[in-house]
Scaffold this motif. Structure first.
Motif, PDB file in Angstrom:
ATOM      1  N   ASP A 119      -0.395  21.540   0.085  1.00 52.48           N
ATOM      2  CA  ASP A 119      -0.806  22.802  -1.133  1.00 52.48           C
ATOM      3  C   ASP A 119      -0.995  21.811  -2.590  1.00 52.48           C
ATOM      4  N   GLY A 120      -0.918  20.668  -2.531  1.00 54.65           N
ATOM      5  CA  GLY A 120      -1.273  19.869  -3.590  1.00 54.65           C
ATOM      6  C   GLY A 120       0.165  19.728  -4.411  1.00 54.65           C
ATOM      7  N   ARG A 121       1.135  20.262  -3.949  1.00 56.08           N
ATOM      8  CA  ARG A 121       2.490  20.113  -4.665  1.00 56.08           C
ATOM      9  C   ARG A 121       3.516  18.833  -4.101  1.00 56.08           C
ATOM     10  N   PHE A 122       4.214  18.419  -5.090  1.00 59.14           N
ATOM     11  CA  PHE A 122       4.946  17.193  -4.699  1.00 59.14           C
ATOM     12  C   PHE A 122       5.796  17.435  -3.678  1.00 59.14           C
ATOM     13  N   LEU A 123       6.012  16.392  -2.719  1.00 59.47           N
ATOM     14  CA  LEU A 123       7.258  16.691  -1.752  1.00 59.47           C
ATOM     15  C   LEU A 123       8.295  16.937  -2.407  1.00 59.47           C
ATOM     16  N   PRO A 124       9.504  17.456  -1.928  1.00 54.16           N
ATOM     17  CA  PRO A 124      10.879  17.329  -2.484  1.00 54.16           C
ATOM     18  C   PRO A 124      11.497  15.827  -2.508  1.00 54.16           C
ATOM     19  N   ALA A 125      12.418  15.943  -3.730  1.00 53.49           N
ATOM     20  CA  ALA A 125      12.708  14.738  -4.067  1.00 53.49           C
ATOM     21  C   ALA A 125      13.286  13.862  -3.142  1.00 53.49           C
ATOM     22  N   ASP A 126      14.188  14.358  -2.087  1.00 56.77           N
ATOM     23  CA  ASP A 126      14.488  13.474  -1.190  1.00 56.77           C
ATOM     24  C   ASP A 126      13.704  12.963  -0.015  1.00 56.77           C
ATOM     25  N   ALA A 127      12.669  13.660  -0.157  1.00 57.24           N
ATOM     26  CA  ALA A 127      11.520  13.125   0.898  1.00 57.24           C
ATOM     27  C   ALA A 127      10.922  12.075   0.236  1.00 57.24           C
ATOM     28  N   LEU A 128      10.449  12.239  -1.052  1.00 58.91           N
ATOM     29  CA  LEU A 128       9.782  11.185  -1.797  1.00 58.91           C
ATOM     30  C   LEU A 128      10.776   9.945  -2.094  1.00 58.91           C
ATOM     31  N   ALA A 129      12.144  10.012  -2.056  1.00 53.12           N
ATOM     32  CA  ALA A 129      13.100   8.974  -2.139  1.00 53.12           C
ATOM     33  C   ALA A 129      13.073   8.342  -0.812  1.00 53.12           C
ATOM     34  N   ALA A 130      12.869   8.962   0.136  1.00 50.67           N
ATOM     35  CA  ALA A 130      12.863   8.345   1.575  1.00 50.67           C
ATOM     36  C   ALA A 130      11.662   7.623   1.832  1.00 50.67           C
ATOM     37  N   ARG A 131      10.590   8.202   1.325  1.00 47.75           N
ATOM     38  CA  ARG A 131       9.041   7.467   1.256  1.00 47.75           C
ATOM     39  C   ARG A 131       9.206   6.206   0.747  1.00 47.75           C
ATOM     40  N   PHE A 132       9.689   5.995  -0.603  1.00 50.28           N
ATOM     41  CA  PHE A 132       9.553   4.805  -1.442  1.00 50.28           C
ATOM     42  C   PHE A 132      10.778   3.960  -0.815  1.00 50.28           C
ATOM     43  N   ALA A 133      11.801   4.451  -0.172  1.00 46.39           N
ATOM     44  CA  ALA A 133      12.791   3.498   0.133  1.00 46.39           C
ATOM     45  C   ALA A 133      12.268   2.797   1.310  1.00 46.39           C
ATOM     46  N   GLY A 134      11.491   3.447   2.289  1.00 53.06           N
ATOM     47  CA  GLY A 134      10.859   2.927   3.371  1.00 53.06           C
ATOM     48  C   GLY A 134       9.612   1.809   2.908  1.00 53.06           C
ATOM     49  N   LEU A 135       9.239   1.919   1.879  1.00 51.65           N
ATOM     50  CA  LEU A 135       8.273   1.123   1.192  1.00 51.65           C
ATOM     51  C   LEU A 135       8.966  -0.330   0.219  1.00 51.65           C
TER      52      LEU A 135
ATOM     53  N   SER B   3       0.912  -1.281  -0.158  1.00 47.33           N
ATOM     54  CA  SER B   3      -0.034   0.063  -0.005  1.00 47.33           C
ATOM     55  C   SER B   3       0.939   1.325   0.026  1.00 47.33           C
ATOM     56  N   ALA B   4       0.539   2.064  -0.905  1.00 48.48           N
ATOM     57  CA  ALA B   4       1.482   3.458  -1.144  1.00 48.48           C
ATOM     58  C   ALA B   4       0.487   4.422  -1.654  1.00 48.48           C
ATOM     59  N   PRO B   5      -0.330   5.012  -0.820  1.00 49.04           N
ATOM     60  CA  PRO B   5      -1.505   5.925  -1.504  1.00 49.04           C
ATOM     61  C   PRO B   5      -0.853   7.084  -1.998  1.00 49.04           C
ATOM     62  N   THR B   6      -1.403   7.368  -3.109  1.00 51.31           N
ATOM     63  CA  THR B   6      -0.996   8.735  -3.983  1.00 51.31           C
ATOM     64  C   THR B   6      -0.810  10.038  -3.205  1.00 51.31           C
ATOM     65  N   THR B   7      -1.859  10.074  -2.204  1.00 56.44           N
ATOM     66  CA  THR B   7      -2.108  11.072  -1.677  1.00 56.44           C
ATOM     67  C   THR B   7      -0.938  11.689  -0.642  1.00 56.44           C
ATOM     68  N   GLU B   8      -0.170  10.660  -0.366  1.00 56.25           N
ATOM     69  CA  GLU B   8       1.112  10.923   0.431  1.00 56.25           C
ATOM     70  C   GLU B   8       2.208  11.227  -0.242  1.00 56.25           C
ATOM     71  N   ASN B   9       2.329  11.599  -1.411  1.00 56.36           N
ATOM     72  CA  ASN B   9       3.300  12.187  -2.260  1.00 56.36           C
ATOM     73  C   ASN B   9       3.215  13.559  -2.449  1.00 56.36           C
TER      74      ASN B   9
END
Length: 275
Positions: free
Chosen positions: A202-218, A192-198
């Motif tokens: 404000d609806g803007r994407f999280l910074p690249a390093d934060a997204l990388a950390a999120r997906f690494a954790g998954l 499970s990796a809901p799109t809303t957590e990206n």
């Protein structure tokens, strides 16, 4: 090149020597068409593109939003003024799903320069227009295959050998509710990796390093093959875009849960655990 562009960057590029083609892809799951919203006000020069009829084929065995016929998609993009050597910026009302679908399709079909307006129309700081443009036809010819694409069998296999992310809301993944498809739950092995957590508030994407950390954790490690699915291949494209921002290539299972769940012979897992 980053796959997203800020409103200030777009404002500057639109006034420059090589302005991008602008595509308005406002769309809401289960909601009314976006054309009336477009006609009420859009980015100057933007052309409206209908997700249900121009960015998808007829619903059926391939799911609710199967990929469009490449020839029909190419014709729609040429009508919108898209050429092979012109930059393209796509946007929607702010959720990002419709714009990401257009981004994914154009990139999959071989266009090299496509970006999503980060935050969508809500982030735009310039004036809006009610003028409906009639662009010169473009010359874009789709050459599918530039991005990874999976069918149902491929998604099932990757769930065992790599990382298959489910971009839907967690309650649909668990099978607690299923407001659209035949049955709730998820593809066995999917995470499970809901799109809303990206994105942020404000609806803007999280910074690249934060997204990388999120997906690494998954579970997205350096040598892990990654793919995404969702309900019908729309919000999943948004997750592929988030992975791209994070520097992680990922394939899309375009048929997604709407295709998978329509086949009673395919297994369904429920609950919070992948299996």
């Amino acid at each position: 090149m980053k796959p997203i562009i800020s409103a200030s960057e777009l404002l500057s590029e639109s006034a420059g020597a090589r302005p991008p083609v602008l595509l308005d892809v406002r769309w809401t799951l289960g909601g009314p068409p976006g054309r009336p919203e477009y006609e009420a006000g859009h980015l100057p020069g933007a052309v409206y593109v209908d997700l249900d009829t121009e960015l998808a084929g007829p619903p059926g065995r391939g799911g609710r939003h199967p990929l469009p016929d490449p020839a029909a998609f190419g014709a729609a993009m040429r009508r919108a003024g898209v050429s092979a050597d012109t930059p393209v910026v796509v946007y929607d009302g702010g959720l990002g799903w419709g714009a990401a679908r257009a981004w994914w399709l154009l990139r999959w079909a071989g266009h090299p320069d496509v970006r999503v307006l980060d935050g969508g129309l809500a982030a735009w700081e310039g004036e809006l227009s009610k003028d409906v443009p009639s662009p010169e036809p473009g010359d874009f010819e789709p050459r599918p295959g530039a991005l990874g694409l999976l069918d149902a069998d491929g998604a099932a296999a990757l769930a065992g050998s790599g990382l298959l992310l489910d971009a839907r809301a967690a309650e649909r993944y668990r099978g607690d509710v299923e407001p659209i498809d035949r049955v709730g739950g998820h593809i066995p092995g999917a995470v499970s990796a809901p799109t809303t957590e990206n994105v942020g508030p404000d609806g803007r994407f999280l910074p690249a390093d934060a997204l990388a950390a999120r997906f690494a954790g998954l579970g997205a490690k350096e040598d892990t093959e990654v793919a995404v699915y969702c309900g019908s291949g729309v919000s999943g494209a948004h997750e592929v875009l988030a992975l791209e921002i994070a520097g992680i290539p990922a394939a899309l299972y375009a048929g997604s849960w709407s295709e998978w769940s329509s086949d009673p012979s395919r297994p369904v897992a429920t609950g919070p655990d992948p299996r």
